[in-house]
Design an enzyme around this catalytic site. Structure first.
Site, PDB file in Angstrom:
ATOM      1  N   HIS A 192       1.940   4.398  -2.979  1.00  0.00           N
ATOM      2  CA  HIS A 192       2.032   5.862  -2.875  1.00  0.00           C
ATOM      3  C   HIS A 192       3.350   6.349  -3.495  1.00  0.00           C
ATOM      4  O   HIS A 192       3.353   7.306  -4.284  1.00  0.00           O
ATOM      5  CB  HIS A 192       1.989   6.299  -1.411  1.00  0.00           C
ATOM      6  CG  HIS A 192       0.638   6.223  -0.772  1.00  0.00           C
ATOM      7  ND1 HIS A 192      -0.480   6.855  -1.254  1.00  0.00           N
ATOM      8  CD2 HIS A 192       0.227   5.585   0.351  1.00  0.00           C
ATOM      9  CE1 HIS A 192      -1.515   6.614  -0.471  1.00  0.00           C
ATOM     10  NE2 HIS A 192      -1.116   5.845   0.506  1.00  0.00           N
ATOM     11  N   HIS A 207       0.844  -1.199   0.000  1.00  0.00           N
ATOM     12  CA  HIS A 207       0.000   0.000   0.000  1.00  0.00           C
ATOM     13  C   HIS A 207       0.881   1.252   0.000  1.00  0.00           C
ATOM     14  O   HIS A 207       0.702   2.162  -0.815  1.00  0.00           O
ATOM     15  CB  HIS A 207      -0.911  -0.006   1.237  1.00  0.00           C
ATOM     16  CG  HIS A 207      -1.734   1.229   1.351  1.00  0.00           C
ATOM     17  ND1 HIS A 207      -3.019   1.324   0.870  1.00  0.00           N
ATOM     18  CD2 HIS A 207      -1.433   2.448   1.866  1.00  0.00           C
ATOM     19  CE1 HIS A 207      -3.480   2.545   1.084  1.00  0.00           C
ATOM     20  NE2 HIS A 207      -2.541   3.245   1.707  1.00  0.00           N
ATOM     21  N   GLU A 208       1.871   1.270   0.876  1.00  0.00           N
ATOM     22  CA  GLU A 208       2.748   2.451   0.977  1.00  0.00           C
ATOM     23  C   GLU A 208       3.631   2.578  -0.263  1.00  0.00           C
ATOM     24  O   GLU A 208       3.856   3.672  -0.769  1.00  0.00           O
ATOM     25  CB  GLU A 208       3.615   2.358   2.232  1.00  0.00           C
ATOM     26  CG  GLU A 208       2.842   2.351   3.524  1.00  0.00           C
ATOM     27  CD  GLU A 208       1.852   3.504   3.651  1.00  0.00           C
ATOM     28  OE1 GLU A 208       0.802   3.315   4.283  1.00  0.00           O
ATOM     29  OE2 GLU A 208       2.106   4.592   3.093  1.00  0.00           O
ATOM     30  N   HIS A 239      -6.764   8.907  11.782  1.00  0.00           N
ATOM     31  CA  HIS A 239      -7.103   9.918  10.782  1.00  0.00           C
ATOM     32  C   HIS A 239      -7.930  11.050  11.378  1.00  0.00           C
ATOM     33  O   HIS A 239      -7.858  12.193  10.915  1.00  0.00           O
ATOM     34  CB  HIS A 239      -7.838   9.253   9.629  1.00  0.00           C
ATOM     35  CG  HIS A 239      -7.021   8.216   8.950  1.00  0.00           C
ATOM     36  ND1 HIS A 239      -6.666   7.034   9.573  1.00  0.00           N
ATOM     37  CD2 HIS A 239      -6.433   8.170   7.739  1.00  0.00           C
ATOM     38  CE1 HIS A 239      -5.915   6.327   8.760  1.00  0.00           C
ATOM     39  NE2 HIS A 239      -5.753   6.979   7.643  1.00  0.00           N
ATOM     40  N   GLU A 261      -4.748   6.088  -2.881  1.00  0.00           N
ATOM     41  CA  GLU A 261      -4.877   4.963  -1.933  1.00  0.00           C
ATOM     42  C   GLU A 261      -5.040   3.633  -2.655  1.00  0.00           C
ATOM     43  O   GLU A 261      -4.879   2.576  -2.053  1.00  0.00           O
ATOM     44  CB  GLU A 261      -6.069   5.200  -0.995  1.00  0.00           C
ATOM     45  CG  GLU A 261      -5.978   6.458  -0.153  1.00  0.00           C
ATOM     46  CD  GLU A 261      -4.693   6.545   0.661  1.00  0.00           C
ATOM     47  OE1 GLU A 261      -4.257   7.667   0.963  1.00  0.00           O
ATOM     48  OE2 GLU A 261      -4.117   5.492   0.993  1.00  0.00           O
TER      49      GLU A 261
HETATM   50  C1  LIG Z   1      -1.901   2.543   5.564  1.00  0.00           C
HETATM   51  C2  LIG Z   1      -2.445   3.707   5.664  1.00  0.00           C
HETATM   52  C3  LIG Z   1      -1.654   4.953   5.418  1.00  0.00           C
HETATM   53 SE1  LIG Z   1      -2.392   6.025   3.990  1.00  0.00          SE
HETATM   54  C4  LIG Z   1      -3.868   3.889   6.137  1.00  0.00           C
HETATM   55  O1  LIG Z   1      -4.081   4.786   6.937  1.00  0.00           O
HETATM   56  N1  LIG Z   1      -4.872   3.089   5.720  1.00  0.00           N
HETATM   57  C5  LIG Z   1      -4.775   2.040   4.686  1.00  0.00           C
HETATM   58  C6  LIG Z   1      -6.119   1.355   4.702  1.00  0.00           C
HETATM   59  C7  LIG Z   1      -7.063   2.188   5.495  1.00  0.00           C
HETATM   60  C8  LIG Z   1      -6.228   3.202   6.288  1.00  0.00           C
HETATM   61  C9  LIG Z   1      -6.215   2.840   7.774  1.00  0.00           C
HETATM   62  O2  LIG Z   1      -5.217   2.283   8.230  1.00  0.00           O
HETATM   63  O3  LIG Z   1      -7.217   3.150   8.443  1.00  0.00           O
HETATM   64 ZN   LIG Z   2      -2.463   5.224   1.918  1.00  0.00          ZN
END
Ligand SMILES: C=C(C[SeH])C(=O)N1CCC[C@H]1C(=O)O
Ligand SMILES: [Zn+2]
Length: 599
Positions: A354, A350-351, A481, A378
């Protein structure tokens, strides 16, 4: 007086672009220094550099808005001015800007350094979210221990930032209004460039909800078998602490107690990774090799020199995984407190997705160094991970036994495991910003923050808190977040469009035919080493945000819409099996919205 012809404007953009990149580089360096080593001095330095950057942005903005850019002929010039004419938080008076930056930094500090005492050994009180609590929630099968971890972390994280969050909302809304948005929720959706965006999201959720309700009913039954009626009722809400994740957002960690067909080949590569002596570097090198096999870019040397891929000892830092663009075309980094597990291998991809996007658009002007929309950013790594996760690919790279084969029951197990990650996530990916949009609009006020949060958790996810909640708690603030001011609908968008990208790239790689999906099932596709697929993906990635996202979508998929077709095609066999299975066991599908609250 100065003229502002289109020619002048192009000169101005070139000059401004170089200055913007220079300031963004300095700001990123200061932010990295704080995020990777939380101290008073790294905080002070970060706040100072951010304030300097905001001052520069405000001065530049005063000049930018003097240009009559809506009258210019070149759509590329108009698009850059349109983006540059939104100043963001820097529109605040300097003291308020610094106050907002300090509040968000402090909330991240509280979240990232929260520690609780162990359930069994109450003397041991140094357990962090990563890796200790994450591991406990994944592995413990003791409902009381799970309840302890779930509740104690919330006391040390969200509950402690509730007051600061109220101030954060006020300042963020004030900044939005200074940018001519009615409130921050309007500014947060601007990059989707469509007044219909929120309606489209709601439409997608209504299409996908039946799939979620089926897997929810099946998991609830298996958890009821595991823990009994006293812990999990057969037809009510699922208690949040039993789902293997601090936020109940993905359920992969309950695969081993809910496997449809036990005794078949494993779907999880963790044991093979540990056996083969995998470490963090090897996980990221494996991901890099997948990208280069597609004829996409390798990581520059600085990536390996400057990234933090393992949790450093003896200092506080933000462990939440992140990828960083330093806007100089050479310096790109990841910070991840990597554990050697399959789940973390997918986070690494995932990273790396980016960073691949950063690399592909690194020659774009500053205002275009973003995803076509935030969901695209994402979706890059996750799209690749859909290939990496297949038993076929894991066998090819020696992470699953070579002699295992794809019999129908093993395939169903695999699809179910993917459903625990991708389908379970959808309502959470949606409700995070449903809650925040209403907070920014003032529909949800501080005196019902937590009540509204649990109403949404019940309505969309069909889960409930394992212990009583009140407005003394602030559970949204126990999710990274929320306290880091990172919008979340981007992940819901990503979980939908990544399957559209996967279907299109698989077709390009000759591994999927939408007209004959039975012949080559989408969930078995692995685009590894397909340069045709990689070149197609790269063509879209290199655009950055220089074109409206439907144009970027069209490059990959041949059509301009975000839709559930890819996800539904991928999970069709699972939906069929879940409907049959739930009918066989007479499961109640869904839950009573007004089910009595727990406790
Ligand atoms: C891996 C990350 C860094 Se952009 C992330 O925050 N994600 C990836 C999936 C959903 C979200 C979370 O962990 O809540
Ligand atoms: Zn991400």
């Amino acid at each position: 007086a100065k003229t502002y012809t289109e020619e002048d404007a192009k000169q101005y953009l070139n000059k401004l672009n170089a200055e913007l990149l220079q300031h963004s580089n300095m700001a990123a360096i200061a932010e990295w220094a704080y995020a990777s080593n939380i101290t008073d001095e790294t905080l002070q330095n970060k706040l100072k550099v951010a304030a300097d950057t905001a001052r520069f942005q405000k001065e530049a903005w005063k000049e930018t808005v003097k240009y009559p850019w809506t009258t210019y002929k070149d759509p590329n010039v108009r698009r850059q001015f349109k983006k540059l004419s939104v100043l963001g938080a820097a529109a605040l008076p300097e003291d308020k800007y610094e106050k907002l930056d300090k509040i968000v930094s402090d909330m991240q500090n509280v979240y990232s350094t929260a520690k609780i005492c162990d359930f069994k050994n109450r003397e041991k009180c140094d357990l962090n979210l990563e890796p200790e609590l994450t591991l406990l929630l994944a592995k413990s099968r003791d409902p009381e221990e799970l309840k302890h971890v779930w509740a104690e972390f919330r006391k040390e994280a969200g509950d402690k930032v509730r007051k600061q969050f109220v101030q954060y909302v006020e300042l963020t809304n004030e900044a939005a209004r200074l940018n001519n948005f009615s409130d921050a929720s309007e500014e947060w959706v601007k990059d989707y460039e469509s007044a219909e965006f929120r309606n489209q999201i709601q439409e997608l959720w209504l299409q996908l909800r039946p799939l979620y309700e089926q897997i929810h009913a099946y998991v609830r039954r298996r958890l009821n078998e595991q823990y009994g009626d006293a812990v999990v009722k057969k037809d009510g809400l699922i208690p949040a602490h039993l789902l293997g994740n601090m936020w109940s957002q993905t359920w992969g960690n309950v695969y081993d107690i809910s496997t449809p067909y036990p005794g078949k080949q494993p779907v999880d590569a963790t044991s093979a990774m540990v056996e083969k002596g995998f470490d963090a570097i090897k996980m990221f090198k494996m991901s890099e090799e997948f990208f280069t096999s597609l004829n996409l870019s390798a990581m520059p040397d600085t990536f390996w020199q400057r990234s933090i891929l393992k949790k450093p000892e003896g200092r506080s830092l933000i462990c939440h995984a992140s990828a960083w663009d330093f806007y100089d075309g050479e310096d790109f980094r990841i910070k991840q407190c990597t554990q050697v597990t399959m789940e973390q291998l997918l986070v690494a991809h995932h990273e790396m997705g980016h960073v691949q996007y950063f690399l592909q658009y690194k020659n774009q002007p500053a205002s275009y160094r973003d995803g076509a929309n935030p969901g695209f950013h994402e979706a890059v790594g996750d799209t690749i991970a859909l290939s990496v996760s297949t038993p076929k690919h894991l066998r090819k790279v020696g992470l699953l036994p070579a002699d295992s084969k794809d019999d129908p029951q093993s395939e169903l197990n695999y699809l179910y495991n993917m459903g625990l990650e991708k389908i379970a996530f959808l309502p959470f990916g949606y409700l995070m910003d449903l809650w925040r949009w209403d907070v920014f609009k003032g529909k949800t006020s501080p005196d019902n923050y937590n009540c509204e949060w649990w109403r949404l958790r019940q309505e969309y996810q069909g889960i409930e808190a394992p212990v009583d909640r009140s407005e003394d708690n602030f559970d949204p603030g126990s999710k990274y977040h929320t306290i880091a001011s990172v919008p979340y609908i981007r992940y819901f968008v990503s979980y939908v469009i990544q399957f559209q990208f996967h279907a299109a790239l698989c077709e390009k790689a000759g591994q999927f035919d939408p007209k004959d999906p039975e012949r080559m099932p989408l969930h078995q596709c692995d685009i590894y080493q397909s340069k045709e697929a990689g070149n197609l993906f790269g063509k879209m990635l290199s655009l950055g945000s220089s074109k409206p996202w439907p144009e970027a979508m069209e490059i990959v998929t041949g059509q301009r819409k975000m839709d559930a077709s890819g996800l539904m095609a991928y999970f069709r066999p699972l939906l069929k099996w879940l409907e049959e299975e739930n009918k066989k066991t007479g499961e109640k599908i869904g839950w009573d919205a007004s089910a009595p609250r727990h406790g």
